[in-house]
Design a protein around this motif. Structure first.
Motif, PDB file in Angstrom:
ATOM      1  N   LYS A 115     -46.792 -74.628 -22.426  1.00  0.00           N
ATOM      2  CA  LYS A 115     -48.214 -74.300 -22.362  1.00  0.00           C
ATOM      3  C   LYS A 115     -49.040 -75.539 -22.696  1.00  0.00           C
ATOM      4  O   LYS A 115     -48.745 -76.243 -23.663  1.00  0.00           O
ATOM      5  N   PRO A 116     -50.072 -75.818 -21.903  1.00  0.00           N
ATOM      6  CA  PRO A 116     -50.911 -76.999 -22.185  1.00  0.00           C
ATOM      7  C   PRO A 116     -51.800 -76.737 -23.395  1.00  0.00           C
ATOM      8  O   PRO A 116     -52.890 -76.170 -23.277  1.00  0.00           O
ATOM      9  N   ASP A 117     -51.340 -77.152 -24.560  1.00  0.00           N
ATOM     10  CA  ASP A 117     -52.057 -76.849 -25.798  1.00  0.00           C
ATOM     11  C   ASP A 117     -53.497 -77.337 -25.772  1.00  0.00           C
ATOM     12  O   ASP A 117     -54.387 -76.712 -26.358  1.00  0.00           O
ATOM     13  N   TYR A 118     -53.736 -78.467 -25.094  1.00  0.00           N
ATOM     14  CA  TYR A 118     -55.082 -79.026 -25.130  1.00  0.00           C
ATOM     15  C   TYR A 118     -56.111 -78.086 -24.510  1.00  0.00           C
ATOM     16  O   TYR A 118     -57.267 -78.037 -24.939  1.00  0.00           O
ATOM     17  N   LEU A 119     -55.704 -77.310 -23.491  1.00  0.00           N
ATOM     18  CA  LEU A 119     -56.629 -76.351 -22.888  1.00  0.00           C
ATOM     19  C   LEU A 119     -57.046 -75.286 -23.890  1.00  0.00           C
ATOM     20  O   LEU A 119     -58.211 -74.897 -23.980  1.00  0.00           O
ATOM     21  N   TYR A 120     -56.075 -74.806 -24.651  1.00  0.00           N
ATOM     22  CA  TYR A 120     -56.339 -73.751 -25.623  1.00  0.00           C
ATOM     23  C   TYR A 120     -57.086 -74.282 -26.837  1.00  0.00           C
ATOM     24  O   TYR A 120     -57.968 -73.605 -27.379  1.00  0.00           O
ATOM     25  N   HIS A 121     -56.754 -75.486 -27.257  1.00  0.00           N
ATOM     26  CA  HIS A 121     -57.487 -76.091 -28.371  1.00  0.00           C
ATOM     27  C   HIS A 121     -58.937 -76.354 -27.976  1.00  0.00           C
ATOM     28  O   HIS A 121     -59.847 -76.155 -28.790  1.00  0.00           O
ATOM     29  N   TYR A 122     -59.141 -76.783 -26.736  1.00  0.00           N
ATOM     30  CA  TYR A 122     -60.500 -77.049 -26.257  1.00  0.00           C
ATOM     31  C   TYR A 122     -61.320 -75.752 -26.259  1.00  0.00           C
ATOM     32  O   TYR A 122     -62.469 -75.724 -26.717  1.00  0.00           O
ATOM     33  N   ALA A 123     -60.717 -74.687 -25.743  1.00  0.00           N
ATOM     34  CA  ALA A 123     -61.420 -73.401 -25.682  1.00  0.00           C
ATOM     35  C   ALA A 123     -61.735 -72.880 -27.081  1.00  0.00           C
ATOM     36  O   ALA A 123     -62.853 -72.418 -27.358  1.00  0.00           O
ATOM     37  N   MET A 124     -60.773 -72.976 -27.962  1.00  0.00           N
ATOM     38  CA  MET A 124     -60.964 -72.488 -29.326  1.00  0.00           C
ATOM     39  C   MET A 124     -62.065 -73.274 -30.037  1.00  0.00           C
ATOM     40  O   MET A 124     -62.931 -72.706 -30.718  1.00  0.00           O
ATOM     41  N   SER A 125     -62.045 -74.599 -29.876  1.00  0.00           N
ATOM     42  CA  SER A 125     -63.051 -75.449 -30.521  1.00  0.00           C
ATOM     43  C   SER A 125     -64.439 -75.187 -29.958  1.00  0.00           C
ATOM     44  O   SER A 125     -65.430 -75.167 -30.707  1.00  0.00           O
ATOM     45  N   SER A 126     -64.533 -74.986 -28.642  1.00  0.00           N
ATOM     46  CA  SER A 126     -65.824 -74.709 -28.012  1.00  0.00           C
ATOM     47  C   SER A 126     -66.458 -73.445 -28.587  1.00  0.00           C
ATOM     48  O   SER A 126     -67.667 -73.386 -28.819  1.00  0.00           O
ATOM     49  N   LYS A 127     -65.623 -72.453 -28.810  1.00  0.00           N
ATOM     50  CA  LYS A 127     -66.132 -71.176 -29.315  1.00  0.00           C
ATOM     51  C   LYS A 127     -66.477 -71.232 -30.802  1.00  0.00           C
ATOM     52  O   LYS A 127     -67.343 -70.508 -31.274  1.00  0.00           O
ATOM     53  N   ARG A 128     -65.794 -72.120 -31.529  1.00  0.00           N
ATOM     54  CA  ARG A 128     -66.044 -72.202 -32.969  1.00  0.00           C
ATOM     55  C   ARG A 128     -67.367 -72.886 -33.290  1.00  0.00           C
ATOM     56  O   ARG A 128     -68.221 -72.336 -33.974  1.00  0.00           O
ATOM     57  N   SER A 129     -67.509 -74.134 -32.820  1.00  0.00           N
ATOM     58  CA  SER A 129     -68.728 -74.878 -33.142  1.00  0.00           C
ATOM     59  C   SER A 129     -68.786 -76.179 -32.374  1.00  0.00           C
ATOM     60  O   SER A 129     -67.765 -76.679 -31.882  1.00  0.00           O
ATOM     61  N   CYS A 130     -69.979 -76.739 -32.328  1.00  0.00           N
ATOM     62  CA  CYS A 130     -70.179 -78.063 -31.730  1.00  0.00           C
ATOM     63  C   CYS A 130     -69.357 -79.103 -32.481  1.00  0.00           C
ATOM     64  O   CYS A 130     -68.720 -79.966 -31.873  1.00  0.00           O
ATOM     65  N   PHE A 131     -69.341 -79.022 -33.811  1.00  0.00           N
ATOM     66  CA  PHE A 131     -68.585 -79.974 -34.627  1.00  0.00           C
ATOM     67  C   PHE A 131     -67.112 -79.962 -34.264  1.00  0.00           C
ATOM     68  O   PHE A 131     -66.493 -81.018 -34.082  1.00  0.00           O
TER      69      PHE A 131
END
Length: 604
Positions: free
Chosen positions: A443-459
């Motif tokens: 699984k391309p972890d970066y896709l999921y990390h990107y999505a999770m970070s986008s939903k959490r906050s700008c920071f």
């Protein structure tokens, strides 16, 4: 800026000749002197590019007068003058005016905590002859590279991969990295490389290796913390501008001429403006121009050159240039790359070198720090969805579309879906690559990390982009391209003080009134032409891919079909049937792997 190599032997092997052979592989990083230190089972090697204190007394490896500590170092410590004064006040005596000696005595005084005092870019190794330990460190954002290997015979590290390959009994591709690159376009990872047994020390990390016990420990010394600042836009402007000017003041200091890489975009234009405002010496800017008028930034770079009256050097690489130099680009980069755009940077650095310039200031990092990419507009969409203010939402989105020429409703929907539904994005990528064997691919972890970070906050998103998903690849491209021609590439936007401030600011100071990078634009409003400051069409130093890849397509297909490595990942029959349906970027990734295989694996 330099090149380093180090070996700690596990056997009775003598690496005296070997380390000089390895140093010859990276002579381009430091063509002006070579040095080797050896004590017991440890060898440190160095190739020097003279930037600060260009006398021979600062050649490396450098040993303290007490004989206990020895350093081999690549980088620049911009605040070395202040640290030198502090260390003198603590009783230390210096025999050079180099930043190298500052690092060495700072380590003697403060141990591993010294790196937290540095403002700069670095990858260095210090050998402590009393404790038999190697202390290795890489700068906060990983601007300077550091690779390492461990075999049954030795532990070794270097500034470039090619200096480690001769130490491996067999050079093999990393199946995971190649597969992820081909399917998902992931060309950089914090710790691994495209070579199965070669690793990277991540940015912001230290590595301690005990040469007696042969044990290595990696620790993180830098992690950006969320420290929200509640400031009004004008206060934010003043704080950010002061720190950016301070960064420029630090980074334009050298004992050799310094130039600017001017793309015509906002980031490099601001650097050019700030340098000229505080310099009386002649200054040169270099621009690589696309021969495709659809993505050429010539008119914008021309505006800045006319406005600032800077000495301006232009180059326009063409298809024949690319065909001639592409093998050299592949050799310099050492790993596959997902777009031919970096070839433009290669030619620019070549021209910088031909002009006798050793240092160039680069706009890298500004998009991640100030939110410059169109895809970051998704942060506004997600914010508006959370607030459920329909009228305000419609008005804000309308401004976003109006102020970003490349952003359509369709593209915005694509970005939003990718941030909300990473699995859908993964399936779409798999579907486009039907000719590739995706069964069993991780699984391309970066896709999921990107999505999770986008939903959490700008920071969280900015931190991810800076430390993992976007910036590291760009820094790798820049280091390899510049150092191939003995040019030091400095990045003022990545001064950690500026980064920390900007990530602490509220989102509505960076994305405002529909503008990406509003803070940086507003900081220099009326100081550069409006066509630069309030420009709506971001190009980002693109190559004329439409021209180049159309002509290159037959050669790309031929190279892919001849690649033994790609047989493991690609159904070449399906690829042939898809023909023109395989877009240029997908085909380029296959081609890039084939070229990399030919350069580094075929004769291994």
């Amino acid at each position: 800026m330099c090149g380093i190599v180090g070996i700690s032997a596990k056997t009775n092997n003598d690496y005296s000749d070997t380390i000089r052979a390895l140093l010859s592989k990276i002579k381009h990083r430091g063509p002006e002197s070579e040095g080797v230190f050896q004590k017991g089972t440890v060898w440190l090697g160095h190739r020097r590019l003279k930037i600060i204190d260009i006398s021979d007394r600062s050649n490396q490896p450098l040993v303290t007068t007490c004989g206990r500590y020895t350093i081999s170092y690549n980088g620049e410590i911009y605040n070395h003058h202040e640290l030198r004064d502090e260390l003198i006040g603590l009783g230390h005596q210096f025999v050079t005016t180099s930043d190298t000696e500052v690092i060495l005595l700072a380590y003697k005084q403060w141990g591993s905590d010294c790196v937290e005092r540095f403002n700069g870019i670095w990858a260095f190794a210090i050998f402590d002859a009393e404790s038999n330990q190697l202390f290795i460190s890489r700068d906060r954002f990983g601007v300077k590279p550091l690779y390492y290997i461990e075999t049954s015979e030795c532990y070794a590290f270097a500034s470039e991969i090619k200096a480690l390959l001769p130490l491996l009994k067999q050079v093999k591709a990393s199946a995971k990295r190649v597969a992820s690159f081909l399917v998902y376009g992931e060309c950089e990872d914090a710790e691994s490389t495209f070579f199965a047994d070669i690793h990277k020390l991540p940015g912001g990390c230290n590595l301690r290796y005990n040469t007696a016990t042969q044990q290595a420990t990696i620790t993180t010394y830098y992690d950006i913390k969320s420290q929200p600042l509640d400031v009004d836009p004008q206060e934010a402007l003043a704080k950010a501008k002061a720190l950016l000017q301070s960064s420029i003041d630090y980074q334009r200091v050298a004992d050799v001429p310094v130039a600017v890489s001017l793309s015509g975009g906002l980031d490099s234009s601001v650097i050019t403006k700030l340098v000229l405002d505080h310099s009386t010496a002649p200054f040169t800017a270099f621009t690589a121009i696309s021969e495709d008028s659809n993505n050429s930034e010539l008119p914008y770079a021309e505006k800045v050159a006319d406005d600032t009256k800077i000495d301006w050097v232009k180059i326009t690489p063409n298809y024949d240039d690319v065909v001639r130099e592409l093998p050299n680009v592949v050799h310099a980069q050492e790993e596959p790359f997902s777009t031919p755009s970096i070839i433009m940077q290669y030619f620019l650095m070549k021209r910088v070198h031909e002009s006798g310039i050793k240092v160039v200031l680069d706009g890298q990092g500004a998009d991640e720090v100030f939110l410059g990419y169109e895809r970051y507009i998704v942060l506004e969409v997600l914010r508006l969805l959370r607030t459920s203010q329909a009228i305000s939402s419609f008005s804000d989105l309308r401004l976003c579309l109006a102020n970003n020429d490349k952003l359509s409703i369709k593209r915005l929907a694509y970005y939003t879906a990718g941030s909300l539904f990473p699995k859908l994005r993964q399936r779409y990528m798999n579907m486009r690559a039907k000719y590739l064997n995706t069964k069993g691919i991780q699984k391309p972890d970066y896709l999921y990390h990107y999505a999770m970070s986008s939903k959490r906050s700008c920071f969280e998103l900015q931190k991810l982009e800076l430390m993992a998903t976007n910036l590291p690849a760009l820094l790798r491209f820049a280091d390899k391209n510049s150092m191939a021609f003995s040019v030091e590439d400095r990045v003022p936007y990545l001064d950690h003080r500026l980064v920390e401030l900007c990530l602490s600011l509220p989102q509505n100071v960076k994305l405002r009134h529909g503008w990406t990078k509003w803070l940086l634009r507003a900081m220099f409003d009326k100081q550069l032409p409006d066509g630069i400051i309030w420009r709506k069409n971001k190009i980002a130093y693109e190559a004329p891919e439409r021209i180049w890849l159309k002509q290159l397509r037959p050669a790309m297909y031929a190279a892919v079909m001849e690649s033994p490595l790609l047989d493991d990942y690609c159904d070449k029959g399906k690829l042939t049937k898809q023909g023109h349906k395989v877009d240029d970027r997908q085909l380029w990734r296959l081609y890039s792997v084939a070229l990399w295989e030919k350069e580094f694996l075929s004769n291994a």
